[in-house]
Write a protein that holds these residues in place. Structure first.
Motif: not given
Length: 316
Positions: A106-112, A96-104, A58-61
């Motif tokens: 849901i769409l990218y639970p591993s947070a890369f 749109l700038l807040a969207l990556p926070c909310w979608l992570q 989470y923190e690295m993302y």
């Protein structure tokens, strides 16, 4: 604002910040390093990816996303792209700038970064709970705390806006990514102290002082960087920098240490900590509770200053 006034602000803020950082330097100097080779190797700004993989991811993302939104924000402000925006365009662009926070979650639970959240149900993911914690906090902050800035610091928003309780809805979106970054960066600073020095009264004083300095510095830097945006203004910018930063810093005095300890056992599967796991409802209650503490502190400051509070009145 006159050149003389600008110089006074520069001198005053330089003196304030220099004193704060000198104090921190002195406190760091007297610390006792954590003993042993193992303790030395565990000193870190970020969570241990082996023992705290969910928090680490989470923190690295957010560490990687932060310079992206900051860069976009800088382009918008430098080139004054906002001058042509309508109220709905403010809403859309900041949403749109807040969207990556909310979608992570849901769409990218591993947070890369290989977060165990990928194997958890959505509502049990650390990133989901962290987002809910920040989202509730930012909603309370905008809906309630903004009126303390209106009343105490005579702040105002004058850009085109759709409003909720006389606060531009775009600000509800903006604070989501602002505060996500602030709290990840504060986590790194406070964790470094906890993992680098032996526990005791000296470390406790350093920790508390760091929370206070970091809160003031974060508030000041936001006030400074947003000063080039002409549609958020203060009646007295000198007061906004010096006193307003302390007033705004009240938020973070509470929330910075609270977020560091939030869901501390999310990756611990031992029997002794299973009862300490944080549910989504626990998250809601915690964030609301901290929000109420901040609200009370802001109101105590307002009462001390003898300034009436006006809430929800539409500005002309």
């Amino acid at each position: 604002m006159t050149m003389h006034s600008n110089n006074d602000i520069v001198v005053a803020m330089t003196a304030i910040l220099s004193t704060m950082f000198a104090l921190l330097g002195g406190l760091i100097y007297i610390q006792t390093p954590a003993g042993g080779a193992a303790s030395s190797s565990s000193s870190s700004f970020y969570p241990n990816p082996k023992t705290e993989p969910s928090k680490y991811a989470y923190e690295m993302y957010h560490t990687y996303y932060s310079p992206i939104w900051m860069g976009i924000f800088a382009i918008i402000v430098i080139f004054q792209l906002y001058e042509t925006w309508t109220a709905w365009e403010y809403n859309v662009y900041l949403f749109l700038l807040a969207l990556p926070c909310w979608l992570q979650p849901i769409l990218y639970p591993s947070a890369f970064f290989q977060s165990p959240d990928a194997q958890r149900p959505l509502l049990e993911r650390y990133s989901t709970k962290a987002n809910v914690w920040i989202a509730i906090y930012t909603f309370i902050g905008n809906y309630w705390y903004t009126h303390y800035f209106y009343s105490v610091l005579k702040a105002s928003y004058s850009m085109p806006s759709t409003r909720l309780n006389n606060v531009p809805i775009a600000m509800f979106f903006a604070t989501m990514f602002y505060f996500s970054s602030y709290h990840v960066f504060s986590n790194t600073m406070l964790r470094k102290i906890k993992t680098s020095y032996e526990a005791g009264w000296k470390r406790r004083i350093l920790y508390i002082t760091t929370v206070l300095v970091l809160s003031y510095f974060t508030a000041f830097m936001e006030t400074l960087t947003i000063s080039s945006f002409p549609y958020y203004s203060f009646e007295d910018r000198d007061m906004a920098y010096k006193v307003g930063s302390a007033f705004y810093g009240i938020y973070f005095i509470v929330s910075f240490p609270a977020f560091l300890e939030f869901d501390a056992h999310v990756d611990d599967e031992s029997n002794s900590t299973r009862g300490k796991k944080i549910t989504l409802w626990d998250t809601v209650v915690q964030s609301c509770g901290y929000g109420m503490i901040i609200l009370c502190l802001l109101d105590f400051a307002r009462l001390y200053l003898g300034i009436p509070l006006v809430v929800g009145v539409l500005e002309e």
